[in-house]
Scaffold this motif. Structure first.
Motif, PDB file in Angstrom:
ATOM      1  N   GLY A   9       0.777  -1.228   0.000  1.00  0.00           N
ATOM      2  CA  GLY A   9       0.000   0.000   0.000  1.00  0.00           C
ATOM      3  C   GLY A   9       0.810   1.280   0.000  1.00  0.00           C
ATOM      4  N   LEU A  10       0.223   2.301  -0.600  1.00  0.00           N
ATOM      5  CA  LEU A  10       0.706   3.674  -0.588  1.00  0.00           C
ATOM      6  C   LEU A  10      -0.466   4.565  -0.200  1.00  0.00           C
ATOM      7  CD1 LEU A  10       2.536   3.729  -4.055  1.00  0.00           C
ATOM      8  CD2 LEU A  10       3.646   3.617  -1.823  1.00  0.00           C
ATOM      9  N   ASN A  11      -0.205   5.691   0.409  1.00  0.00           N
ATOM     10  CA  ASN A  11      -1.249   6.650   0.770  1.00  0.00           C
ATOM     11  C   ASN A  11      -2.381   5.998   1.556  1.00  0.00           C
ATOM     12  OD1 ASN A  11      -0.207   9.125  -0.428  1.00  0.00           O
ATOM     13  ND2 ASN A  11      -0.536   8.120  -2.392  1.00  0.00           N
ATOM     14  N   HIS A  49      -0.986   0.047 -13.976  1.00  0.00           N
ATOM     15  CA  HIS A  49      -0.031   0.138 -15.083  1.00  0.00           C
ATOM     16  C   HIS A  49       1.279  -0.528 -14.726  1.00  0.00           C
ATOM     17  CE1 HIS A  49      -2.143   4.126 -14.649  1.00  0.00           C
ATOM     18  NE2 HIS A  49      -2.556   3.794 -15.847  1.00  0.00           N
ATOM     19  N   ILE A  50       2.011  -0.923 -15.760  1.00  0.00           N
ATOM     20  CA  ILE A  50       3.421  -1.270 -15.609  1.00  0.00           C
ATOM     21  C   ILE A  50       4.208  -0.037 -16.030  1.00  0.00           C
ATOM     22  CG2 ILE A  50       5.323  -2.718 -16.417  1.00  0.00           C
ATOM     23  CD1 ILE A  50       3.269  -4.970 -16.849  1.00  0.00           C
ATOM     24  N   HIS A  51       5.136   0.369 -15.165  1.00  0.00           N
ATOM     25  CA  HIS A  51       5.949   1.563 -15.401  1.00  0.00           C
ATOM     26  C   HIS A  51       7.379   1.166 -15.781  1.00  0.00           C
ATOM     27  CE1 HIS A  51       3.154   4.671 -13.649  1.00  0.00           C
ATOM     28  NE2 HIS A  51       2.605   3.548 -13.224  1.00  0.00           N
ATOM     29  N   LEU A  52       8.076   2.074 -16.454  1.00  0.00           N
ATOM     30  CA  LEU A  52       9.447   1.824 -16.904  1.00  0.00           C
ATOM     31  C   LEU A  52      10.480   1.823 -15.789  1.00  0.00           C
ATOM     32  CD1 LEU A  52       9.839   3.765 -20.258  1.00  0.00           C
ATOM     33  CD2 LEU A  52      10.116   1.324 -19.865  1.00  0.00           C
ATOM     34  N   GLY A  53      10.171   2.443 -14.662  1.00  0.00           N
ATOM     35  CA  GLY A  53      11.133   2.553 -13.573  1.00  0.00           C
ATOM     36  C   GLY A  53      11.466   1.223 -12.942  1.00  0.00           C
ATOM     37  N   VAL A 149       7.967  -1.750 -12.566  1.00  0.00           N
ATOM     38  CA  VAL A 149       7.088  -1.413 -11.454  1.00  0.00           C
ATOM     39  C   VAL A 149       5.628  -1.509 -11.871  1.00  0.00           C
ATOM     40  CG1 VAL A 149       6.408   0.484  -9.919  1.00  0.00           C
ATOM     41  CG2 VAL A 149       8.806   0.126 -10.446  1.00  0.00           C
ATOM     42  N   VAL A 150       4.795  -2.108 -11.015  1.00  0.00           N
ATOM     43  CA  VAL A 150       3.339  -2.071 -11.186  1.00  0.00           C
ATOM     44  C   VAL A 150       2.789  -1.095 -10.155  1.00  0.00           C
ATOM     45  CG1 VAL A 150       1.171  -3.361 -10.995  1.00  0.00           C
ATOM     46  CG2 VAL A 150       3.187  -4.447 -12.027  1.00  0.00           C
ATOM     47  N   GLU A 151       1.979  -0.146 -10.622  1.00  0.00           N
ATOM     48  CA  GLU A 151       1.298   0.785  -9.723  1.00  0.00           C
ATOM     49  C   GLU A 151      -0.200   0.679  -9.934  1.00  0.00           C
ATOM     50  OE1 GLU A 151       4.323   4.565  -9.151  1.00  0.00           O
ATOM     51  OE2 GLU A 151       2.329   4.944  -9.920  1.00  0.00           O
ATOM     52  N   VAL A 152      -0.931   0.823  -8.822  1.00  0.00           N
ATOM     53  CA  VAL A 152      -2.395   0.862  -8.846  1.00  0.00           C
ATOM     54  C   VAL A 152      -2.810   2.208  -8.262  1.00  0.00           C
ATOM     55  CG1 VAL A 152      -4.527  -0.243  -8.074  1.00  0.00           C
ATOM     56  CG2 VAL A 152      -2.491  -1.641  -8.532  1.00  0.00           C
ATOM     57  N   HIS A 153      -3.833   2.810  -8.846  1.00  0.00           N
ATOM     58  CA  HIS A 153      -4.261   4.158  -8.473  1.00  0.00           C
ATOM     59  C   HIS A 153      -5.754   4.190  -8.166  1.00  0.00           C
ATOM     60  CE1 HIS A 153      -0.533   5.897 -10.326  1.00  0.00           C
ATOM     61  NE2 HIS A 153      -0.625   4.767 -11.012  1.00  0.00           N
ATOM     62  N   PRO A 176      -1.767   7.252  -6.240  1.00  0.00           N
ATOM     63  CA  PRO A 176      -1.260   5.881  -6.119  1.00  0.00           C
ATOM     64  C   PRO A 176      -1.690   5.253  -4.785  1.00  0.00           C
ATOM     65  CG  PRO A 176       0.516   7.406  -6.703  1.00  0.00           C
ATOM     66  CD  PRO A 176      -0.665   8.226  -6.320  1.00  0.00           C
ATOM     67  N   ILE A 177      -2.154   3.995  -4.853  1.00  0.00           N
ATOM     68  CA  ILE A 177      -2.555   3.295  -3.628  1.00  0.00           C
ATOM     69  C   ILE A 177      -1.777   2.005  -3.406  1.00  0.00           C
ATOM     70  CG2 ILE A 177      -4.865   4.314  -3.542  1.00  0.00           C
ATOM     71  CD1 ILE A 177      -5.889   1.543  -4.630  1.00  0.00           C
TER      72      ILE A 177
END
Length: 190
Positions: A9-11, A49-53, A149-153, A176-177
Motif C-alpha cells: 500500500g501507498l497513501n 499500469h506497468i511503469h518503466l522505472g 514497477v506495477v502501480e495501482v491508483h 497511487p494506492i
C-alpha cells in the motif's frame, strides 16, 4: 517465463490498507496478466499500469510535503507508463478507459490475455501522443518485465485531498494506492 509482483500500500490515509499480488505468464506467443487487489477503496475504478522505472516510490518522495505521494511525485521514481493494465492489452491506447472496479469489500480480480507479438509491436510503434504519461520503446531497446514497477491508483472522490495533490484535474483517480516490483519466477519456485 513467469513473473510475479507483490503489491504493498501507498497513501493509506486515503486508500486504506491495500495489498495484493500479480502474475504475468508468457508461454509461446500468449501473455496472461493477473492482478488481485484487496482492501482497496470500494466501488472505485482502479487504474493500474506497468511503469518503466525500477523502484517503487515511498512517502519520502513527497516533494511538496503535503503528506500525500501524488501521481507526479510517484512518476519521478517509477517512471512513465509502458503497459496500461486495462481492458485491452493489444494496444496501449484502446482499453485505457476501462480498468477494474473494486467490489463492496474493496477487492478485485483482473485477468487479461494478449499475443506477445501484438503487445511488443504496439510498444515499438510510433508514439502518437508524446504529451501523455504513456511511452513507447525504441526498436533497438531491449524489452524486459523483470525489475519494472506495477502501480495501482484511485481513491473515492469523497476523500479530502489537498489542492497540492497532482494532477489537479484528476487527483482522486490518479492517487497511487499500491506498488510492487516485478520479479521473474525461477523454475522450481512455484
Amino acid at each position: 517465463g513467469n513473473y510475479e509482483v507483490t503489491l504493498t500500500g501507498l497513501n493509506s490515509q486515503a486508500g486504506g490498507n491495500v495489498s495484493g499480488d500479480g502474475m504475468i505468464s508468457i508461454q509461446g506467443d500468449e501473455v496472461v496478466m493477473r492482478i488481485n487487489l484487496n482492501n482497496a477503496p470500494a466501488f472505485v475504478e482502479h487504474e493500474q499500469h506497468i511503469h518503466l522505472g525500477s523502484a517503487c516510490p515511498t512517502i519520502s518522495n513527497d516533494d511538496n510535503n503535503d503528506g500525500f505521494l501524488d501521481a507526479v511525485e510517484a512518476a519521478n521514481v517509477s517512471g512513465k507508463v509502458i503497459i496500461p493494465l486495462d481492458a485491452d492489452l493489444d494496444s496501449q491506447e484502446s482499453g485505457m478507459t476501462t480498468y477494474p472496479r473494486a467490489n463492496s469489500l474493496g477487492n478485485y480480480r483482473w485477468t487479461e490475455r494478449t499475443s506477445l507479438s501484438f503487445l511488443t509491436s504496439d510498444l515499438r510503434a510510433p508514439d502518437t501522443n508524446v504529451e501523455d504519461d504513456v511511452v513507447k520503446i525504441s526498436s533497438d531497446q531491449e524489452f524486459t518485465l523483470e525489475g519494472r514497477v506495477v502501480e495501482v491508483h484511485g481513491v473515492s472522490p469523497i476523500v479530502e485531498l489537498p489542492e497540492t495533490v497532482q494532477p489537479a484535474h484528476d487527483r482522486h483517480a490518479k492517487l497511487p494506492i499500491a506498488c510492487g516490483l516485478i520479479r521473474r519466477v525461477v523454475a522450481g519456485e512455484l
